[in-house]
Design an enzyme around this catalytic site. Sequence first.
Site, PDB file in Angstrom:
ATOM      1  N   GLU A  88       0.844  -1.196  -0.030  1.00 16.96           N
ATOM      2  CA  GLU A  88      -0.148   0.388  -0.257  1.00 16.96           C
ATOM      3  C   GLU A  88       1.026   1.274  -0.239  1.00 16.96           C
ATOM      4  O   GLU A  88       1.639   1.186   0.412  1.00 16.96           O
ATOM      5  CB  GLU A  88      -0.857  -0.011   1.234  1.00 16.96           C
ATOM      6  CG  GLU A  88      -1.637   1.052   1.748  1.00 16.96           C
ATOM      7  CD  GLU A  88      -2.589   1.419   2.448  1.00 16.96           C
ATOM      8  OE1 GLU A  88      -2.708  -0.023   3.513  1.00 16.96           O
ATOM      9  OE2 GLU A  88      -3.145   1.690   2.148  1.00 16.96           O
TER      10      GLU A  88
ATOM     11  N   ARG B 136       5.229 -12.774   9.564  1.00 19.99           N
ATOM     12  CA  ARG B 136       5.863 -11.343   9.916  1.00 19.99           C
ATOM     13  C   ARG B 136       7.035 -10.909  10.279  1.00 19.99           C
ATOM     14  O   ARG B 136       7.123 -11.947  11.249  1.00 19.99           O
ATOM     15  CB  ARG B 136       4.707  -9.733   9.954  1.00 19.99           C
ATOM     16  CG  ARG B 136       4.620  -9.999  11.685  1.00 19.99           C
ATOM     17  CD  ARG B 136       3.262  -8.764  12.077  1.00 19.99           C
ATOM     18  NE  ARG B 136       4.532  -7.828  11.550  1.00 19.99           N
ATOM     19  CZ  ARG B 136       4.216  -7.020  10.750  1.00 19.99           C
ATOM     20  NH1 ARG B 136       3.336  -6.059   9.828  1.00 19.99           N
ATOM     21  NH2 ARG B 136       4.633  -5.961  11.431  1.00 19.99           N
TER      22      ARG B 136
ATOM     23  N   LYS C 135       4.307   0.992   9.433  1.00 19.18           N
ATOM     24  CA  LYS C 135       4.970   2.148   8.503  1.00 19.18           C
ATOM     25  C   LYS C 135       4.097   3.523   9.411  1.00 19.18           C
ATOM     26  O   LYS C 135       4.591   4.561   9.299  1.00 19.18           O
ATOM     27  CB  LYS C 135       3.829   1.686   7.163  1.00 19.18           C
ATOM     28  CG  LYS C 135       4.352   1.118   6.528  1.00 19.18           C
ATOM     29  CD  LYS C 135       3.851   0.930   4.599  1.00 19.18           C
ATOM     30  CE  LYS C 135       3.257   0.270   4.200  1.00 19.18           C
ATOM     31  NZ  LYS C 135       2.418   0.156   3.481  1.00 19.18           N
TER      32      LYS C 135
HETATM   33  P1  ATP Z   1       2.527  -1.684   8.300  1.00 19.38           P
HETATM   34  O1  ATP Z   1       1.862  -2.708   9.163  1.00 19.38           O
HETATM   35  O2  ATP Z   1       3.686  -2.005   8.257  1.00 19.38           O
HETATM   36  O3  ATP Z   1       1.982  -1.293   7.613  1.00 19.38           O
HETATM   37  P2  ATP Z   1       1.237  -3.504   5.723  1.00 19.38           P
HETATM   38  O4  ATP Z   1       1.273  -4.587   5.731  1.00 19.38           O
HETATM   39  O5  ATP Z   1       0.850  -2.642   6.560  1.00 19.38           O
HETATM   40  O6  ATP Z   1       2.506  -3.085   6.422  1.00 19.38           O
HETATM   41  P3  ATP Z   1       1.960  -3.473   3.630  1.00 19.38           P
HETATM   42  O7  ATP Z   1       1.967  -2.924   2.340  1.00 19.38           O
HETATM   43  O8  ATP Z   1      -0.056  -3.622   3.786  1.00 19.38           O
HETATM   44  O9  ATP Z   1       1.794  -2.451   4.475  1.00 19.38           O
HETATM   45  O10 ATP Z   1       2.401  -4.721   2.939  1.00 19.38           O
HETATM   46  C1  ATP Z   1       2.811  -5.329   1.478  1.00 19.38           C
HETATM   47  C2  ATP Z   1       3.233  -6.387   1.675  1.00 19.38           C
HETATM   48  O11 ATP Z   1       4.111  -6.804   3.274  1.00 19.38           O
HETATM   49  C3  ATP Z   1       1.935  -7.348   2.519  1.00 19.38           C
HETATM   50  O12 ATP Z   1       2.086  -8.946   2.047  1.00 19.38           O
HETATM   51  C4  ATP Z   1       2.391  -7.644   4.296  1.00 19.38           C
HETATM   52  O13 ATP Z   1       1.348  -9.288   4.178  1.00 19.38           O
HETATM   53  C5  ATP Z   1       3.948  -7.735   3.451  1.00 19.38           C
HETATM   54  N1  ATP Z   1       4.737  -7.061   4.604  1.00 19.38           N
HETATM   55  C6  ATP Z   1       3.991  -6.126   5.438  1.00 19.38           C
HETATM   56  N2  ATP Z   1       5.209  -5.921   6.748  1.00 19.38           N
HETATM   57  C7  ATP Z   1       5.856  -7.015   6.913  1.00 19.38           C
HETATM   58  C8  ATP Z   1       6.759  -8.176   7.784  1.00 19.38           C
HETATM   59  N3  ATP Z   1       7.013  -7.195   8.964  1.00 19.38           N
HETATM   60  N4  ATP Z   1       7.377  -9.323   7.320  1.00 19.38           N
HETATM   61  C9  ATP Z   1       7.123  -9.769   6.519  1.00 19.38           C
HETATM   62  N5  ATP Z   1       6.020  -9.398   5.251  1.00 19.38           N
HETATM   63  C10 ATP Z   1       5.472  -7.597   5.827  1.00 19.38           C
HETATM   64 MG    MG Z   2      -1.779  -2.821   4.892  1.00 18.16          MG
END
Ligand code: ATP
Ligand code: MG
Length: 566
Positions: free
Chosen positions: A38, A263, A273
């Site tokens: 995102e 994760r 983020k």
């Molecule tokens: P955040 O919690 O940091 O905002 P998010 O999951 O909301 O992360 P996205 O941009 O939606 O951020 O994530 C893109 C991809 O990265 C998704 O498939 C998510 O599952 C993966 N991802 C995000 N954080 C991690 C992590 N700590 N370890 C492994 N994969 C991750």
């Molecule tokens: Mg997300």
Amino acid sequence: MKIPTNSVSPSDFIRDIIGEDIKTNKYDGRVHTRFPPEPNGYLHIGHAKSICLNFGIAKEFGGLCNLRFDDTNPTKEQAEFVESIIGDIRWLGFDWEDRLFYASDYFDKLYEFAVQLIKKGKAYVDSLTPDEIREHRGTLTEPGRESPCRNRSVEENLDLFERMRAGEFEDGAYVLRAKIDMSSANLNMRDPVMYRILHATHHRTGDKWCIYPTYDFAHGQSDSIEGITHSICTLEFEDHRPLYDWFLDQLDIHHPRQIEFARLNLSRTILSKRKLRQLVEEGYVNGWDDPRMPTISGFRRRGYTPEAIRDFCERIGVAKNESTIDIALLEHYIRQDLNKRATRVMAVLRPLRLVIDNYPEDSVEELVAINNPEDAGMGTRKVPFSRVLYIERDDFREPPPKKWFRLAPGREARLKHAYIIKCERVVRDEKTGEVIELHCSYDPETKSGEAKAGRKVKGTLHWVSAAHAIDAEVRLYDHLFLKENPDDVGEGSDFRANLNLHSLETLTACKVESSLAGAKPGSRYQFFRLGYFCVDPDSSDGKLVFNRTVSLRDTWAKIEEALRNG
Ligand code: ATP
Ligand code: MG
């Protein structure tokens, strides 16, 4: 804390599932993954794990991996983030070829899918307010209550949904919901919202839309449109999988398989983020690419290599249970990589003037220095030596403590690549008593690398020739958080309470050897005895700025040794 084993396992549960799907010819033996960020912030090292996994699996199985921006929330998303994400994934070394997509590319198609579900009696327009919807939703122990709008006719739903799209209503006046089961044990199945009204300008579609699909409705359908076979995501989406499957089943379209993994959590690090954004916006760090940030761009600026990050991601592997990885392991990987590739040079961070009284006044010797003992192919260079040098202030002590092998009055030490010197006299500031200069003698018979190298001394010090040295600023970093788990805080407090207020130390009067003149941002070096350093983009013609990537002491090696010895 999880201690990963040293042996990299070639397979894991995700690769096993995919291998099985290939065997049974599910998806005609195709493998097609995607990385779906995102664009509401910069990528962090957790995302790197997901990127390595998705692109890595595609490559291993002869498949493809798409990059898709999951841009369904116009209020939080910005083009700046899209650009940084593209740059970061490229830098990590992955390529999506011509398959760069946006969920917003599919807004028309998703709208059509929603209309299909309304026509099937599987979706309805609800007039409850967001608060009322939350209240009707029930809890884990109580079933939800049905909305009075749940049984609107298909015609009325179609009419209202069309008018939602046309912009007739205010934000929040209506939502489109899936009609599933208000008493489901899984809260995600209690008539989840599919569309909400949001009069906001989207970074790509502008003002074309004033209704936007939710993540749950957009994600699976986008996967399906792209022909994704394996939709790999983090564990928090496990409870969303029944909904992911439900939409695809109701629409009767290509049905990818969602697989969840744990994760990455790193000690002394925040990987969210939202929280990283807080650090940037509230000025705790100097932007998303501050070298203390666990963002890909922060690591890049700090001097990390893509190879080290990829090796780390491969080593930690994937699992089904959440755990925390010691940040010392990541540091171990960057040391290992830089040890192979970084030129060894000399730099003095806190200079102390040293005069060699018996060295000829105007003489300059060009001493030969090996660039990297790990790699003979990296060659040698000349280092100028002269009568006045700088050494590290820390390398002189008076009186010397026990087991001190560096300089002290009357003591000897070797200067790297040069001679053995002896400290003869100390000059102090009359007022403060601070040591401001050392006077030494050198023994011409002890030149390094020459056959009659002469006496041995225990300590070897780094130095630079005062007349030749270049001024530099050096930034030393410590972990951003004081606690292993930054979220470990008392009530009413948050992760910011655990911030390390001394995570940046800036030294502005450093001296580096003359071979570094003109070093370009991104160049990496080992400063002898001090660690690995990288030229920062803040450097200009007149001033070199270095970031310390990591010190030389490998704490991970110690942890492993302790484990081996029980
Ligand atoms: P955040 O919690 O940091 O905002 P998010 O999951 O909301 O992360 P996205 O941009 O939606 O951020 O994530 C893109 C991809 O990265 C998704 O498939 C998510 O599952 C993966 N991802 C995000 N954080 C991690 C992590 N700590 N370890 C492994 N994969 C991750
Ligand atoms: Mg997300």
